[in-house]
Design a protein around this motif. Structure first.
Motif, PDB file in Angstrom:
ATOM      1  N   ASP A 138       0.813  -1.210   0.000  1.00 43.24           N
ATOM      2  CA  ASP A 138       0.000   0.000   0.000  1.00 43.24           C
ATOM      3  C   ASP A 138       0.848   1.262   0.000  1.00 43.24           C
ATOM      4  N   ASN A 139       2.154   1.107   0.178  1.00 41.46           N
ATOM      5  CA  ASN A 139       3.063   2.246   0.087  1.00 41.46           C
ATOM      6  C   ASN A 139       3.523   2.416  -1.355  1.00 41.46           C
ATOM      7  N   PRO A 140       3.541   3.649  -1.855  1.00 42.59           N
ATOM      8  CA  PRO A 140       3.979   3.854  -3.244  1.00 42.59           C
ATOM      9  C   PRO A 140       5.481   3.631  -3.408  1.00 42.59           C
ATOM     10  N   SER A 141       5.896   3.296  -4.618  1.00 45.81           N
ATOM     11  CA  SER A 141       7.322   3.206  -4.943  1.00 45.81           C
ATOM     12  C   SER A 141       7.928   4.599  -4.932  1.00 45.81           C
ATOM     13  N   ASP A 151      21.861  18.544  -1.314  1.00 48.27           N
ATOM     14  CA  ASP A 151      20.579  18.662  -2.025  1.00 48.27           C
ATOM     15  C   ASP A 151      20.183  17.304  -2.586  1.00 48.27           C
ATOM     16  N   PHE A 152      18.891  16.980  -2.517  1.00 49.47           N
ATOM     17  CA  PHE A 152      18.421  15.734  -3.096  1.00 49.47           C
ATOM     18  C   PHE A 152      17.031  15.945  -3.715  1.00 49.47           C
ATOM     19  N   PHE A 153      16.647  14.967  -4.547  1.00 48.49           N
ATOM     20  CA  PHE A 153      15.332  15.011  -5.206  1.00 48.49           C
ATOM     21  C   PHE A 153      14.611  13.699  -4.904  1.00 48.49           C
ATOM     22  N   MET A 154      13.311  13.758  -4.576  1.00 47.29           N
ATOM     23  CA  MET A 154      12.564  12.552  -4.254  1.00 47.29           C
ATOM     24  C   MET A 154      11.146  12.683  -4.809  1.00 47.29           C
ATOM     25  N   LYS A 155      10.621  11.576  -5.394  1.00 50.25           N
ATOM     26  CA  LYS A 155       9.239  11.588  -5.900  1.00 50.25           C
ATOM     27  C   LYS A 155       8.703  10.160  -5.945  1.00 50.25           C
ATOM     28  N   GLU A 156       7.372  10.047  -6.049  1.00 47.54           N
ATOM     29  CA  GLU A 156       6.722   8.751  -6.196  1.00 47.54           C
ATOM     30  C   GLU A 156       6.832   8.290  -7.645  1.00 47.54           C
ATOM     31  N   ILE A 157       7.002   6.960  -7.821  1.00 48.79           N
ATOM     32  CA  ILE A 157       7.103   6.385  -9.168  1.00 48.79           C
ATOM     33  C   ILE A 157       6.318   5.078  -9.203  1.00 48.79           C
ATOM     34  N   GLU A 158       6.300   4.443 -10.363  1.00 48.49           N
ATOM     35  CA  GLU A 158       5.707   3.124 -10.505  1.00 48.49           C
ATOM     36  C   GLU A 158       6.829   2.085 -10.545  1.00 48.49           C
ATOM     37  N   LYS A 159       6.804   1.139  -9.619  1.00 51.21           N
ATOM     38  CA  LYS A 159       7.806   0.064  -9.607  1.00 51.21           C
ATOM     39  C   LYS A 159       7.086  -1.235  -9.243  1.00 51.21           C
ATOM     40  N   LYS A 160       7.211  -2.241 -10.071  1.00 53.12           N
ATOM     41  CA  LYS A 160       6.440  -3.463  -9.896  1.00 53.12           C
ATOM     42  C   LYS A 160       6.969  -4.344  -8.764  1.00 53.12           C
ATOM     43  N   ASP A 161       8.260  -4.479  -8.699  1.00 48.30           N
ATOM     44  CA  ASP A 161       8.836  -5.489  -7.807  1.00 48.30           C
ATOM     45  C   ASP A 161       9.220  -4.911  -6.451  1.00 48.30           C
ATOM     46  N   ILE A 162       9.028  -5.741  -5.412  1.00 53.48           N
ATOM     47  CA  ILE A 162       9.502  -5.371  -4.072  1.00 53.48           C
ATOM     48  C   ILE A 162      11.024  -5.347  -4.059  1.00 53.48           C
ATOM     49  N   GLY A 163      11.595  -4.409  -3.333  1.00 49.30           N
ATOM     50  CA  GLY A 163      13.045  -4.348  -3.197  1.00 49.30           C
ATOM     51  C   GLY A 163      13.607  -3.003  -3.586  1.00 49.30           C
TER      52      GLY A 163
END
Length: 615
Positions: A138-141, A151-163
């Protein structure tokens, strides 16, 4: 853009500067993190009966030379947004600059101390990307990216596999990390026995190699292993070694500390130089170092093999390490296990033990000299070998020679040779007196002799060529003077031979009342001077009271030749005869190698035999 929360703004310059000499550890740290992620997921899955978990756990390392990147991919627990913020964005780095400055010479331990395994990637990378999916679906990739600043950049993405997949974009100045063979070598060094299967591939070739053995021999129960298993593991550890080990010690203890390992006894013989192969230290199957100073007793550094313990503190200075109680206990345990193994082999099959003795003797000697506990344990199986290749323990040899080799002080004299060939004549004379002669030809013999004489006051060691045969073991009955010399004659004969030299060797003169059948002249190195010379050759700086007189000329004042020399009036003729005598002594030294050589001084003098060793 967001800021990484650190207490020291220049975290990345510090990492790059002080860990620069040990850049390759980034690979170990990232793969260790991937291993931990998988082990955590396995535990959670087992405890909570999780469904839809792929039990084919593995780590993939992908080299993409064209895009200058390395990918470390695991199917472990993964991270959600909060976990990234906790483990990646917030670094408890209070006092980091001061700490790193203090321990900059021990750079390999800095990363582990602060949990900076992930940040070690910036030692070689311009940019690092994290792609991760938590096992909690239920947590997004998430994608996280940083270019080596705060400085860093972070965003939600689509990732199929756990890990998690970590992508390193390698800097131009670190392009060696884009070479397949180089990465393969590092993986085999650091990851060869990690507990999760690791596969290495490259986009430029079709190889997909499994790197590691996930269940090495040292993790197994010793009762489940046979001789072939140990020999195969030895080859796995040291594929370039041609010789099999002589035997091995399996370490396996859970309390009061945890430690596993296998130590092999290689063939060493008389070599005490640094071995090319060393003992490897692992923590939970992760290779750490082959510098075990302070952990393994110094004399056992001549062994090879593996020690694996999570209880050895790696993130402290060497001085602290040596005083750490757990390290001291580990060192004592290893010493005891080695001595117990040797004692078992001695008692179980003495003949087999004797056949291997010359190959392991120097390790035992080193231990006896440097470790009192080991000395006390090993004295019962330490073997003395005679010049006739017979073996005795200390007590056996004492019992054998006590009656015949007791001196006037009541001490048992252990006669020994350091070279059977060079000291052939002296050995022969000793055996003619029914004396037993040991062979002590190790570079550590002089140290061991000192130790044994200190511990056993009733024995004394004397080399067979250090004096005349009648003076090696001084009995209460002295030989009578067969030819009487006045005090003036004794002074004269001493003066005649003083201030002479043989080749480059200067010597002192000593008059002895020996049998007239004995040689007129003998050159020896007195026992105490010889020991000083041997100790100094090993790096000591002991003072010789007669620095220029390392050799001693013993003149037998009972020999007829001495009386004849005194009768010669011509100084020139006397000097000529004396020089001839000393030159023949030198010739004897150069040629006498296991043979009796007879020399004639002149037709007017009695036939003489010489057997001298100037070395």
């Amino acid at each position: 853009m967001n800021k990484i929360s650190v207490n020291t703004e220049n975290i990345f310059p510090i990492i790059k500067k002080f860990l620069y000499s040990n850049q390759e550890v980034f690979l170990r740290e990232l793969i260790s993190n991937a291993t931990d992620a998988i082990l955590k997921l396995k535990t959670i899955s087992r405890l909570n009966n999780l469904e839809n978990i792929n039990n084919n756990f593995k780590i993939n390392i992908l080299l993409d030379k064209k895009n200058k990147s390395i990918h470390i991919i695991d199917n472990g627990i993964g991270m959600n947004k909060k976990e990234i913020e906790k483990y990646i964005n917030q670094i408890a780095f209070s006092g980091a600059e001061e700490f790193i400055q203090k321990y900059k010479n021990d750079s390999s331990s800095i990363i582990g101390h602060f949990g900076l395994g992930f940040y070690s990637s910036f030692m070689v990378s311009d940019k690092v990307i994290i792609l991760t999916q938590s096992y909690q679906k239920d947590n997004p990739s998430m994608l996280w990216s940083c270019s080596g600043t705060t400085d860093f950049f972070m965003k939600e993405i689509e990732k199929k596999d756990i890990g998690t997949e970590i992508i390193l974009f390698i800097r131009n100045e670190n392009k060696e990390f884009l070479e397949y063979d180089y990465i393969l070598k590092l993986l085999q060094k650091y990851c060869k026995f990690m507990p999760i299967p690791i596969f290495f591939s490259s986009k430029e070739n079709n190889k997909n190699e499994k790197i590691n053995n996930t269940f090495p021999a040292w993790k197994k129960n010793p009762n489940d292993l046979n001789e072939k298993d140990y020999l195969n593991f030895h080859k796995e550890l040291y594929p370039n070694q041609l010789d099999n080990p002589l035997f091995w010690v399996h370490l396996n203890i859970d309390h009061p500390f945890r430690l596993n390992g296998i130590l092999f006894f290689p063939k060493i013989e008389k070599r005490i130089d640094l071995q090319r192969e060393k003992i490897h230290l692992y923590q939970n199957q992760v290779y750490i170092t082959d510098d075990l100073q302070g952990i393994v007793p110094e004399f056992l550094s001549l062994l090879i093999g593996v020690i694996d313990s999570p209880d050895i503190p790696l993130n402290v200075s060497r001085s602290h390490l040596q005083s750490d109680i757990s390290v001291k206990n580990i060192s004592k345990y290893i010493t005891r296990k080695v001595s117990d193994k040797l004692n078992f082999l001695f008692k179980d099959n003495r003949e087999k033990f004797q056949n291997k003795w010359n190959d392991i003797k120097i390790i035992v000697e080193y231990g006896m000299i440097s470790d009192q506990r080991f000395f006390e344990r090993s004295i019962n199986f330490f073997l003395f070998m005679t010049v006739d290749d017979d073996f005795f323990t200390l007590e056996e040899f004492k019992k054998k020679i006590k009656e015949n080799q007791l001196n006037e002080e009541g001490k048992i004299v252990f006669l020994y040779s350091s070279d059977k060939e060079k000291q052939f004549s002296s050995i022969k004379e000793s055996k003619n007196r029914n004396y037993n002669v040991l062979l002590l030809n190790s570079p550590l013999s002089v140290h061991l002799i000192q130790k044994l004489e200190q511990f056993y006051k009733e024995i004394i060691f004397v080399r067979v060529d250090s004096d005349h045969i009648d003076k090696l073991i001084v009995k209460k009955i002295e030989l009578p003077d067969n030819i009487n010399l006045s005090e003036d004659e004794k002074i004269n004969i001493k003066n005649f031979f003083s201030n002479k030299s043989i080749g480059n060797h200067e010597f002192s003169v000593k008059l002895e009342s020996l049998s007239k059948e004995d040689r007129p002249f003998i050159i020896v190195i007195p026992e105490y001077l010889r020991r000083i010379n041997e100790m100094n050759s090993l790096g000591y700086d002991l003072k010789n009271p007669n620095e220029n007189n390392k050799h001693q000329l013993i003149i037998n004042i009972n020999h007829p030749l001495i009386k004849r020399i005194l009768q010669i009036k011509s100084k020139e003729k006397r000097e000529d005869i004396i020089n001839n005598v000393l030159n023949l002594t030198l010739i004897s030294n150069n040629l006498l190698r296991g043979k009796d050589l007879d020399f004639f001084i002149s037709k007017n003098f009695k036939k003489l035999s010489f057997g001298i060793d100037l070395e």
